[in-house]
Design a protein around this motif. Structure first.
Motif, short mmCIF file in Angstrom:
data_model
loop_
_atom_site.label_atom_id
_atom_site.label_comp_id
_atom_site.label_asym_id
_atom_site.label_seq_id
_atom_site.Cartn_x
_atom_site.Cartn_y
_atom_site.Cartn_z
N SER A 94 0.83 -1.21 0.00
CA SER A 94 0.00 0.00 0.00
C SER A 94 0.87 1.25 0.00
N ALA A 95 1.93 1.23 0.79
CA ALA A 95 2.83 2.38 0.83
C ALA A 95 3.50 2.60 -0.52
N PHE A 96 3.97 1.53 -1.14
CA PHE A 96 4.62 1.69 -2.45
C PHE A 96 3.62 2.06 -3.53
N ALA A 97 2.36 1.60 -3.42
CA ALA A 97 1.33 2.01 -4.38
C ALA A 97 1.02 3.50 -4.23
N LEU A 98 0.98 3.99 -3.00
CA LEU A 98 0.76 5.43 -2.78
C LEU A 98 1.93 6.26 -3.30
N ILE A 99 3.15 5.77 -3.08
CA ILE A 99 4.32 6.47 -3.61
C ILE A 99 4.27 6.51 -5.13
N ALA A 100 3.94 5.38 -5.75
CA ALA A 100 3.85 5.32 -7.21
C ALA A 100 2.75 6.24 -7.73
N ALA A 101 1.61 6.29 -7.03
CA ALA A 101 0.52 7.17 -7.45
C ALA A 101 0.92 8.64 -7.33
N ALA A 102 1.64 8.98 -6.26
CA ALA A 102 2.09 10.36 -6.09
C ALA A 102 3.11 10.74 -7.16
N ILE A 103 4.01 9.83 -7.50
CA ILE A 103 4.99 10.10 -8.55
C ILE A 103 4.29 10.25 -9.89
N TYR A 104 3.31 9.39 -10.15
CA TYR A 104 2.59 9.47 -11.42
C TYR A 104 1.81 10.78 -11.52
N ALA A 105 1.18 11.20 -10.41
CA ALA A 105 0.41 12.44 -10.41
C ALA A 105 1.33 13.65 -10.58
N ALA A 106 2.49 13.61 -9.97
CA ALA A 106 3.43 14.73 -10.10
C ALA A 106 4.10 14.75 -11.47
N GLY A 107 4.15 13.62 -12.15
CA GLY A 107 4.81 13.55 -13.44
C GLY A 107 4.10 14.33 -14.52
N ASP A 108 2.79 14.51 -14.41
CA ASP A 108 2.06 15.26 -15.41
C ASP A 108 2.33 16.76 -15.30
N ARG A 109 2.77 17.22 -14.14
CA ARG A 109 2.98 18.65 -13.93
C ARG A 109 4.37 19.11 -14.33
#
Length: 134
Positions: A94-109
């Motif tokens: 869950s922690a690594f999925a949240l980290i991956a989601a945050a990285i993916y969300a920040a990657g668009d910006r």
């Protein structure tokens, strides 16, 4: 059959689809990791190979989740009982999925910078520019 090929092609070429495949597989394999502690390594290795071969650029969100999958077997080998293994495994992924989601969300910006090779090719040499200015 073309539908299965389309699905396989999207998993091979889209990093987000690969991440969405990796997350449920990692959670499903927690149960098997009680008996076979290295069970997470083969799917992670396959996803890493697919990522290296088919994706045109590295994708940090998928790579960060693959780090979590590769790091879980040594951790799970030392966990003494099944309930604790399930709790730690669920929290870990869950922690690594949240980290991956945050990285993916920040990657668009992120603003993509012009590649260095294109800047070098478009630039004319200094003497030509000086001569042209005169």
């Amino acid at each position: 059959m073309p539908d299965f090929l389309h699905i396989a092609n999207s998993f091979a070429t889209d990093p987000m689809a690969s991440l969405m495949l990796a997350i449920p597989i990692s959670f499903a394999l927690i149960v098997l990791s009680e008996k076979i502690w290295w069970v997470h390594v083969p799917p992670a290795f396959v996803l890493l190979i697919v990522s290296i071969i088919f994706l045109e650029k590295r994708h940090l969100a998928l790579d960060s989740f693959l780090v979590g999958i590769f790091a879980f077997p040594p951790l799970c080998r030392d966990i003494p009982n099944q309930p604790l293994l399930f709790r730690i495994g669920i929290l870990w992924f869950s922690a690594f999925a949240l980290i991956a989601a945050a990285i993916y969300a920040a990657g668009d910006r992120v603003q993509h910078v012009t590649p260095l090779g294109q800047l070098v090719n478009d630039r004319t040499s200094s003497p030509v520019t000086i001569m042209r200015a005169n």
